[in-house]
Design a protein around this motif. Structure first.
Motif, PDB file in Angstrom:
ATOM      1  N   ASP A  28       8.113  -1.803   0.466  1.00 35.41           N
ATOM      2  CA  ASP A  28       9.608  -2.368   0.336  1.00 35.41           C
ATOM      3  C   ASP A  28       9.569  -3.548  -0.306  1.00 35.41           C
ATOM      4  O   ASP A  28      10.552  -3.827  -1.195  1.00 35.41           O
ATOM      5  CB  ASP A  28      10.293  -2.529   1.646  1.00 35.41           C
ATOM      6  N   ALA A  29       8.711  -4.422  -0.440  1.00 38.69           N
ATOM      7  CA  ALA A  29       8.488  -5.848  -1.133  1.00 38.69           C
ATOM      8  C   ALA A  29       7.988  -5.505  -2.912  1.00 38.69           C
ATOM      9  O   ALA A  29       8.005  -6.529  -3.201  1.00 38.69           O
ATOM     10  CB  ALA A  29       7.697  -6.823  -0.426  1.00 38.69           C
ATOM     11  N   GLY A  30       7.357  -4.289  -2.906  1.00 38.33           N
ATOM     12  CA  GLY A  30       7.018  -3.894  -4.164  1.00 38.33           C
ATOM     13  C   GLY A  30       5.609  -3.274  -4.506  1.00 38.33           C
ATOM     14  O   GLY A  30       5.261  -3.085  -5.629  1.00 38.33           O
ATOM     15  N   ALA A  31       4.847  -3.360  -3.253  1.00 43.85           N
ATOM     16  CA  ALA A  31       3.723  -2.902  -3.690  1.00 43.85           C
ATOM     17  C   ALA A  31       3.638  -1.380  -3.905  1.00 43.85           C
ATOM     18  O   ALA A  31       4.640  -0.612  -3.509  1.00 43.85           O
ATOM     19  CB  ALA A  31       2.754  -3.136  -2.159  1.00 43.85           C
ATOM     20  N   ARG A  32       2.898  -1.071  -4.743  1.00 43.43           N
ATOM     21  CA  ARG A  32       2.704   0.404  -5.426  1.00 43.43           C
ATOM     22  C   ARG A  32       1.333   0.920  -5.245  1.00 43.43           C
ATOM     23  O   ARG A  32       1.216   2.108  -5.528  1.00 43.43           O
ATOM     24  CB  ARG A  32       3.142   0.318  -6.752  1.00 43.43           C
ATOM     25  N   ALA A  33       0.422  -0.048  -4.757  1.00 42.08           N
ATOM     26  CA  ALA A  33      -1.119   0.771  -4.620  1.00 42.08           C
ATOM     27  C   ALA A  33      -1.816   0.050  -3.467  1.00 42.08           C
ATOM     28  O   ALA A  33      -1.575  -1.023  -3.346  1.00 42.08           O
ATOM     29  CB  ALA A  33      -2.036   0.377  -5.654  1.00 42.08           C
ATOM     30  N   VAL A  34      -2.239   0.849  -2.556  1.00 43.62           N
ATOM     31  CA  VAL A  34      -2.989   0.824  -1.137  1.00 43.62           C
ATOM     32  C   VAL A  34      -4.220   1.250  -1.210  1.00 43.62           C
ATOM     33  O   VAL A  34      -4.417   2.497  -1.330  1.00 43.62           O
ATOM     34  CB  VAL A  34      -1.894   1.150  -0.206  1.00 43.62           C
ATOM     35  N   VAL A  35      -5.364   0.519  -0.867  1.00 44.40           N
ATOM     36  CA  VAL A  35      -6.533   0.745  -0.366  1.00 44.40           C
ATOM     37  C   VAL A  35      -6.708   1.128   1.201  1.00 44.40           C
ATOM     38  O   VAL A  35      -6.743  -0.149   1.559  1.00 44.40           O
ATOM     39  CB  VAL A  35      -7.544  -0.084  -1.263  1.00 44.40           C
ATOM     40  N   LEU A  36      -7.057   2.179   1.567  1.00 42.77           N
ATOM     41  CA  LEU A  36      -6.910   2.511   3.056  1.00 42.77           C
ATOM     42  C   LEU A  36      -8.685   2.201   3.384  1.00 42.77           C
ATOM     43  O   LEU A  36      -9.507   2.784   2.945  1.00 42.77           O
ATOM     44  CB  LEU A  36      -6.450   3.636   3.336  1.00 42.77           C
ATOM     45  N   ARG A  37      -8.612   0.986   4.079  1.00 40.83           N
ATOM     46  CA  ARG A  37     -10.074   0.933   4.522  1.00 40.83           C
ATOM     47  C   ARG A  37     -10.313   1.594   5.901  1.00 40.83           C
ATOM     48  O   ARG A  37     -10.713   2.535   5.914  1.00 40.83           O
ATOM     49  CB  ARG A  37     -10.419  -0.773   4.572  1.00 40.83           C
ATOM     50  N   MET A 174      -1.702  -8.374   5.311  1.00 41.11           N
ATOM     51  CA  MET A 174      -1.797  -7.892   6.700  1.00 41.11           C
ATOM     52  C   MET A 174      -1.009  -8.728   7.610  1.00 41.11           C
ATOM     53  O   MET A 174      -0.614  -8.158   8.525  1.00 41.11           O
ATOM     54  CB  MET A 174      -3.069  -7.341   7.025  1.00 41.11           C
ATOM     55  N   ARG A 175      -1.052  -9.954   7.410  1.00 40.74           N
ATOM     56  CA  ARG A 175      -0.553 -10.821   8.455  1.00 40.74           C
ATOM     57  C   ARG A 175       0.835 -11.098   7.934  1.00 40.74           C
ATOM     58  O   ARG A 175       1.882 -11.383   9.193  1.00 40.74           O
ATOM     59  CB  ARG A 175      -1.307 -12.247   8.299  1.00 40.74           C
ATOM     60  N   ASP A 176       1.580 -11.130   6.994  1.00 46.54           N
ATOM     61  CA  ASP A 176       2.703 -11.255   6.374  1.00 46.54           C
ATOM     62  C   ASP A 176       3.277 -10.401   5.074  1.00 46.54           C
ATOM     63  O   ASP A 176       3.116 -10.817   4.223  1.00 46.54           O
ATOM     64  CB  ASP A 176       3.049 -12.537   6.152  1.00 46.54           C
ATOM     65  N   PRO A 177       3.323  -9.084   5.323  1.00 50.63           N
ATOM     66  CA  PRO A 177       3.775  -8.164   4.285  1.00 50.63           C
ATOM     67  C   PRO A 177       4.714  -8.525   3.303  1.00 50.63           C
ATOM     68  O   PRO A 177       4.701  -8.166   2.085  1.00 50.63           O
ATOM     69  CB  PRO A 177       3.763  -6.829   4.991  1.00 50.63           C
ATOM     70  N   SER A 178       5.753  -9.616   3.580  1.00 55.55           N
ATOM     71  CA  SER A 178       6.613  -9.727   2.848  1.00 55.55           C
ATOM     72  C   SER A 178       6.293 -10.742   1.722  1.00 55.55           C
ATOM     73  O   SER A 178       6.842 -10.964   0.604  1.00 55.55           O
ATOM     74  CB  SER A 178       7.855 -10.620   3.551  1.00 55.55           C
ATOM     75  N   ILE A 179       4.994 -11.246   1.861  1.00 54.87           N
ATOM     76  CA  ILE A 179       4.445 -12.113   0.749  1.00 54.87           C
ATOM     77  C   ILE A 179       4.062 -11.469  -0.378  1.00 54.87           C
ATOM     78  O   ILE A 179       3.546 -11.939  -1.410  1.00 54.87           O
ATOM     79  CB  ILE A 179       2.964 -12.626   1.194  1.00 54.87           C
ATOM     80  N   VAL A 180       4.069  -9.960  -0.206  1.00 57.75           N
ATOM     81  CA  VAL A 180       3.955  -9.145  -1.565  1.00 57.75           C
ATOM     82  C   VAL A 180       4.933  -9.688  -2.687  1.00 57.75           C
ATOM     83  O   VAL A 180       4.498  -9.547  -3.760  1.00 57.75           O
ATOM     84  CB  VAL A 180       4.222  -7.721  -1.288  1.00 57.75           C
ATOM     85  N   ALA A 181       6.158 -10.074  -2.357  1.00 55.08           N
ATOM     86  CA  ALA A 181       7.140 -10.211  -3.263  1.00 55.08           C
ATOM     87  C   ALA A 181       6.571 -11.530  -4.088  1.00 55.08           C
ATOM     88  O   ALA A 181       6.716 -11.807  -5.294  1.00 55.08           O
ATOM     89  CB  ALA A 181       8.354 -10.781  -2.876  1.00 55.08           C
ATOM     90  N   ALA A 182       6.042 -12.532  -3.556  1.00 58.63           N
ATOM     91  CA  ALA A 182       5.461 -13.817  -4.282  1.00 58.63           C
ATOM     92  C   ALA A 182       4.258 -13.503  -4.936  1.00 58.63           C
ATOM     93  O   ALA A 182       4.316 -13.848  -6.296  1.00 58.63           O
ATOM     94  CB  ALA A 182       5.097 -14.694  -3.083  1.00 58.63           C
ATOM     95  N   TYR A 183       3.311 -12.421  -4.615  1.00 55.84           N
ATOM     96  CA  TYR A 183       2.260 -12.057  -5.519  1.00 55.84           C
ATOM     97  C   TYR A 183       2.843 -11.384  -6.945  1.00 55.84           C
ATOM     98  O   TYR A 183       2.434 -11.591  -7.980  1.00 55.84           O
ATOM     99  CB  TYR A 183       1.563 -11.192  -4.866  1.00 55.84           C
ATOM    100  N   LEU A 184       3.954 -10.489  -6.704  1.00 56.95           N
ATOM    101  CA  LEU A 184       4.483  -9.729  -7.944  1.00 56.95           C
ATOM    102  C   LEU A 184       5.278 -10.919  -8.620  1.00 56.95           C
ATOM    103  O   LEU A 184       5.120 -10.728 -10.007  1.00 56.95           O
ATOM    104  CB  LEU A 184       5.449  -8.672  -7.352  1.00 56.95           C
ATOM    105  N   THR A 185       5.726 -11.896  -8.202  1.00 58.88           N
ATOM    106  CA  THR A 185       6.495 -12.781  -8.955  1.00 58.88           C
ATOM    107  C   THR A 185       5.487 -13.496  -9.948  1.00 58.88           C
ATOM    108  O   THR A 185       5.543 -13.824 -10.969  1.00 58.88           O
ATOM    109  CB  THR A 185       7.275 -13.956  -8.134  1.00 58.88           C
ATOM    110  N   ALA A 186       4.408 -14.024  -9.195  1.00 52.15           N
ATOM    111  CA  ALA A 186       3.302 -14.498  -9.786  1.00 52.15           C
ATOM    112  C   ALA A 186       2.817 -13.876 -10.932  1.00 52.15           C
ATOM    113  O   ALA A 186       2.429 -14.080 -12.040  1.00 52.15           O
ATOM    114  CB  ALA A 186       2.177 -14.993  -8.850  1.00 52.15           C
TER     115      ALA A 186
END
Length: 190
Positions: A28-37, A174-186
């Motif tokens: 929802d925050a914008g991630a589009r690729a996930v590696v399932l470990r 994993m601890r705070d998935p909303s941080i994805v938005a900050a990574y995408l902004t960067a």
């Protein structure tokens, strides 16, 4: 096939809710690729979890990559995993040295995760940390490399300037998935 600039790696032990819920927030925050470990799960449970994550990613055209050489059309291999035959559509590999990067290139990996860039709580004991300069020194001749290990949004521009194809993140998401938005902004600003 190309991957987006952000890869999210799973580790359910760092989540405070079910992994599929964490991935849903990240998507929802914008991630589009996930590696399932989650390689410790029995095959049936891991396959069921992969199905849940595919269902989360499907509406946004996202990509699930499964860790290990078994079965999927998109796999991520550990440094010493055998290369699968027949070759999946997408193959990535974890690397920690120039020798491992050269081997990944020789076998035709589509991308690599190069780590640890910085000390990390998620995988203590790997290292020493490369830093941005060490990461950059290892890139010539390597497959497209994603920076992994202790990468926070504020260092994304420096890693991209050093030649990273993107970044891979586990613990912070994993601890705070909303941080994805900050990574995408960067990523977008760089």
């Amino acid at each position: 096939m190309s991957l987006p600039g952000l890869l999210v790696l799973t580790d359910r032990s760092q989540c405070d809710r079910p992994l599929a819920d964490v991935v849903a927030v990240a998507v929802d925050a914008g991630a589009r690729a996930v590696v399932l470990r989650e390689k410790d799960l029995p095959d049936g449970e891991r396959d069921a979890l992969a199905g849940e994550l595919r269902a989360v990613l499907a509406p946004v055209g996202g990509q699930l990559v499964c860790a290990g050489p078994r079965g999927d059309d998109a796999v991520h291999l550990a440094a010493r995993d055998p290369f699968p035959a027949p070759r999946p559509r997408l193959v990535g590999r974890s690397c920690h040295s120039a020798g491992e990067l050269a081997a990944a290139r020789a076998e035709g990996c589509d991308y690599v995760l190069l780590s640890p860039v910085f000390p990390t709580r998620s995988k203590p004991g790997y290292g020493p940390a490369l830093g941005v300069e060490g990461f950059a020194r290892l890139l010539p001749g390597a497959p497209p490399a994603y920076a992994l290990g202790g990468v926070l949004p504020d260092v994304v521009p420096a890693l991209l300037a050093a030649g990273a194809a993107g970044i891979a993140v586990m613990g912070p998401v994993m601890r705070d998935p909303s941080i994805v938005a900050a990574y995408l902004t960067a990523l977008a600003a760089a």
